[in-house]
Design an enzyme around this catalytic site. Sequence first.
Site, PDB file in Angstrom:
ATOM      1  N   ASP A 196       0.851  -1.200   0.000  1.00 39.73           N
ATOM      2  CA  ASP A 196       0.000   0.000   0.000  1.00 39.73           C
ATOM      3  C   ASP A 196       0.881   1.242   0.000  1.00 39.73           C
ATOM      4  O   ASP A 196       2.056   1.194   0.383  1.00 39.73           O
ATOM      5  CB  ASP A 196      -0.954   0.018   1.206  1.00 39.73           C
ATOM      6  CG  ASP A 196      -0.242   0.158   2.542  1.00 39.73           C
ATOM      7  OD1 ASP A 196       0.801  -0.500   2.738  1.00 39.73           O
ATOM      8  OD2 ASP A 196      -0.715   0.927   3.408  1.00 39.73           O
ATOM      9  N   GLU A 236       0.046  -0.826   5.924  1.00 38.40           N
ATOM     10  CA  GLU A 236       1.120  -0.220   6.735  1.00 38.40           C
ATOM     11  C   GLU A 236       0.909   1.275   6.883  1.00 38.40           C
ATOM     12  O   GLU A 236       1.089   1.834   7.962  1.00 38.40           O
ATOM     13  CB  GLU A 236       2.488  -0.503   6.114  1.00 38.40           C
ATOM     14  CG  GLU A 236       3.656  -0.240   7.073  1.00 38.40           C
ATOM     15  CD  GLU A 236       4.090   1.206   7.172  1.00 38.40           C
ATOM     16  OE1 GLU A 236       4.699   1.571   8.194  1.00 38.40           O
ATOM     17  OE2 GLU A 236       3.805   2.006   6.255  1.00 38.40           O
TER      18      GLU A 236
END
Length: 457
Positions: free
Chosen positions: A88, A152
Amino acid sequence: MQVWKDYQAQHQNRFLDELLALLRIPSVSADTRHNEDTKTCAAAVKQRLIEAGADKVEVCPTAGHPIVYGEKIIDAALPTVLVYGHYDVQPPDPLDLWHSGPFEPVIKEGNIYARGSADDKGQFYMHVKAFEIMMQTNTLPCNIKFMIEGEEEVGSANLGIFLKENKERLKADVVLISDTSMLSMENPSIDTGLRGLAYMEVEVTGPNRDLHSGVYGGAVANPATILCQMIASLHDANNHITIPGFYDQVAALDATERAALNQAPFDEAAYKKDLGVNELWGEKGYTTIERTGIRPTLEVNGIWGGYTGEGSKTVLPSKAAAKISMRLVPNQDWIQISELFKAHFEKIAPACVQVKVTAHHGGSPYVTPIDHVAFKAASQAIQATFGKAPIPVRGGGSIPIVALFEKELGLKTILMGFGLDSDNLHSPNEKYGLENYYKGIETIPYFHQYFAEMSKK
Ligand code: BES
Ligand code: MN
Ligand code: MN
């Protein structure tokens, strides 16, 4: 090793093309409009792991964005390295400040420009390619497990649950992560720590509706003004944080440790020039290296209220708000710090407004034991490819899951990052050097080789 070098040289262009394809997927975890894209990205990572030679590759759904898992177990008696990374990325805004599209990677002056190029697609993908090299040259010296997550950048809440539920599957000897920076290519370094984080949001409410600033201004508190006063009071004249109890648990370093930290090369003039500032700022009594490594901080990440559109509008807003985060160091506890912040912020609010304080996510700080065999293996690997032993540096950023690897799985983490602080992480024009990418791919097999060798002794 020559076989690794030869294989990499032969496949170098494809290694780059594959990364560029991943960078074209806008896997922004914070923005629900990109939920399909994070799924697409997870599927692409899965496919790449399969092609590289991993077994049991799976996209594991979570309450949020999925986690990609894969492994290669060659011999249960050999040590196992758990490679962690994240697919991500941060939102790309402000879009108008990008020189090219954030999800249309371009290569300019030896750098790949794209959101996620350094943080962390370019970095975790080096591990996938290093794994391919070891598989194809029959030189994999240990077992590898890959866990590449998609949350994250929004706090890894679901990964924490995944760790608890998959302790057996995630059994390993060490965690290896490339998601941090080096001082420079000439001065390679390894981060020996990460700061923790406590992320808060505050909202200040004044009158029950927006008011004409001429009719009511001067008679009613403006929540934007009050919010600014409250925020300004969070630092004193020496730039110490004023929240009572904030520093109580902070682990102080002794003079020898501080002197060692300050041995790292730091060119203040170049640092200021790069950032376009005339003077640096920070907590009195500490150097810049200490301010960003071993000291806690408090930052406003965003602040809003009232009219911010084109032109002007005369208004006394009903509400103003801000997102405020604190970086934490050993032994600060993020839940306790969040509570201290909330109590303090509520206490300093004047009677003319109401405040609401909510906690977002948080995470604990982490320090790498530099006597761990895996730390030595990482140092030697960097020595092998950079021709220089890496300098140990305390990183200023946070990867909240690292503290949980220790708590839930009993695993230490090695932060072998290949980015640079100047890569514009979380900022427009994020970049990653081609040299960094290729050098990382070259270095990682040495880590596995040295780690396997040293673990035998
Ligand atoms: N890769 C960074 C962390 C990092 C960057 C550590 C540079 C050391 C040097 C990571 O993706 C990140 O940005 N983490 C967030 C925390 C998260 C909870 C939003 C951070 O540090 O702000
Ligand atoms: Mn990252
Ligand atoms: Mn990041």
